[in-house]
Design a protein around this motif. Sequence first.
Motif: not given
Length: 589
Positions: A203-204, A491-492, A519-520, A522-525
């Motif tokens: 995700i990073s 991944h969602d 939460e992570a 949700q940020y474009g994984a």
Amino acid sequence: MRTKYCGNIRIIHLHKFVVLSGWVNKIRNFGQFIFVDMRDYTGIVQIIFHSNNHDIFQKALSLKNESCIQIEGIVQKRDIKNTNLKLDTGQIEILAKKINIFNISEPLPLDYLNNNSDDLKLKYRYLDLRQFNLFKNLKIRNEVTCLIRNFMTKKNFLDIETPLLTKSTPEGARDYLVPSRNYPGKFYALPQSPQLFKQLLMISGIDRYYQIVKCFRDEDLRSDRQPEFTQVDIEASFLNSTKIRKIIEQLIKKIWLKTLNYNLNKFPVLSFNEAIEKYGSDKPDLRNPIEIIDIFDIFNKKKYLDFFEIQPSKKNRIALLCFSEGEKISRKKIEKYCNYVNKFDAKKLFYIKVNKYKLGQDGFQSSIKNILNQIILDKIIKKTNAKNGDILFIMADKKDIVNKSLGMLRIKLGNDFKIFKKNIWKPVWIINFPMFKKNNLGNFSSVHHPFTAFKKNHEKKFFNNLDYAMSDSYDLVINGYEIGGGSVRIHDAKTQKKVFNIIGISKKDQKEKFGFLIEALQYGAPPHAGIALGLDRIIMLLRETNNIRDVIAFPKTTSASCLMTNAPSRLKNKNLNELGINIIKKSIL
């Protein structure tokens, strides 16, 4: 303190002055001469002491096996009659000119010439490691880890460390917990794997990550399992399962080629269901050619089903093993195998011995002869390709019992009759695992782990019938050992929550245990996949040992204790009070 290593001196070093440091491996006193086999990690070289050099000869007389010494001397050629072709240094010896004794050894508690108990070897592990075979294991381990690092770097994977003090999350086995002094009543957990961290790295935007990492599981141990173990942890973004498997296949081929000079062919792929149906196991040893053959269709009539005491349902199975060395199996051995499968809840094991097929029913011996006729026999022979001298072991029972029992019997027959060579390697990918398994109460749990993605379209297609849902996961098996397992990840956030709901993790626990992951996501994984390879098991296979302890420097016992350091150990009340911990003694009923 040395100019050469013991095992590296050759005939080309003749007449050279050398300084060696190491241990006394063996002493032979011939009166006028003393021969000492001197050892370091590279090997053994023979040292000769002459009585005419009085001072060092007297020192040599005081030596004991395993004493630590330094020798200065001249390399000289051995007499032809004293040449030892078993040693790399067998053509030469060192004429001692000076000896420096660092440390005289006490008599060892281990006897290298005899079998010592496992407990004794673990208590004095630092002495046991002086043996060349164990040292070679560690040396091969080092070579393999270097090879892995070079390979992964060339494939653009970054070596990134993840925390060892982390959060306790329900992932399968029990966690090892570490109390926090700063937060009384709270605990860290040692990671069972870096699973969540490597997903967070994807995700990073890290794209490709790997790590050779220690993992910890508080579970029952066995010959290929330790409480702390090392895995090669790998994760990549924007790769599907086929591509990640291809990378791992290349890595394993390289390891086997560089370490054993063995060329592995293309890895075959079996679905989970195929593996269970054919071999009774999701980690089949493909060196063993025996397969489970289904014959339900041959006996699918009421009189046969009544004889076998089974119902004509999908959860029942009639199947057999065809074994080609049947003439070696006596009635007594047949009874032994019948008793063996009872351990796996099988009701009964039947057999047909093919003596002379051309004689018809008279050419067979069988425990089900009263229901056999020529038509049935012909169908069985045709389906199994059985020949004269073969024996057929037949079982009719619940499907899972048949698969398990015949699978274990297959392994036992293979081992008892040594039907395959040890120096061959048969890798296989097992794919399409069930997404969930159901317990006796009808509750679901994840087959791999709860972060595993559904196989494409299976989430929607089988949401109302989860028994048939497959995951996009894969295990790598070599010679019957699972050396790695992985999957495409969810991944969602919606799907991840849905899976948590299915396996019974409450919304409260989802938030408390996995809130940071949800939460992570949700940020474009990105889509991502990975695998964890068991480094200890890989080295165990390469070194052809059957115990994982042989390839770990300081392993634990099967009860997870260290006999050398006496860990785990008790702490003083003062230390426990600092952590806010009170030990409660278990009451004996």
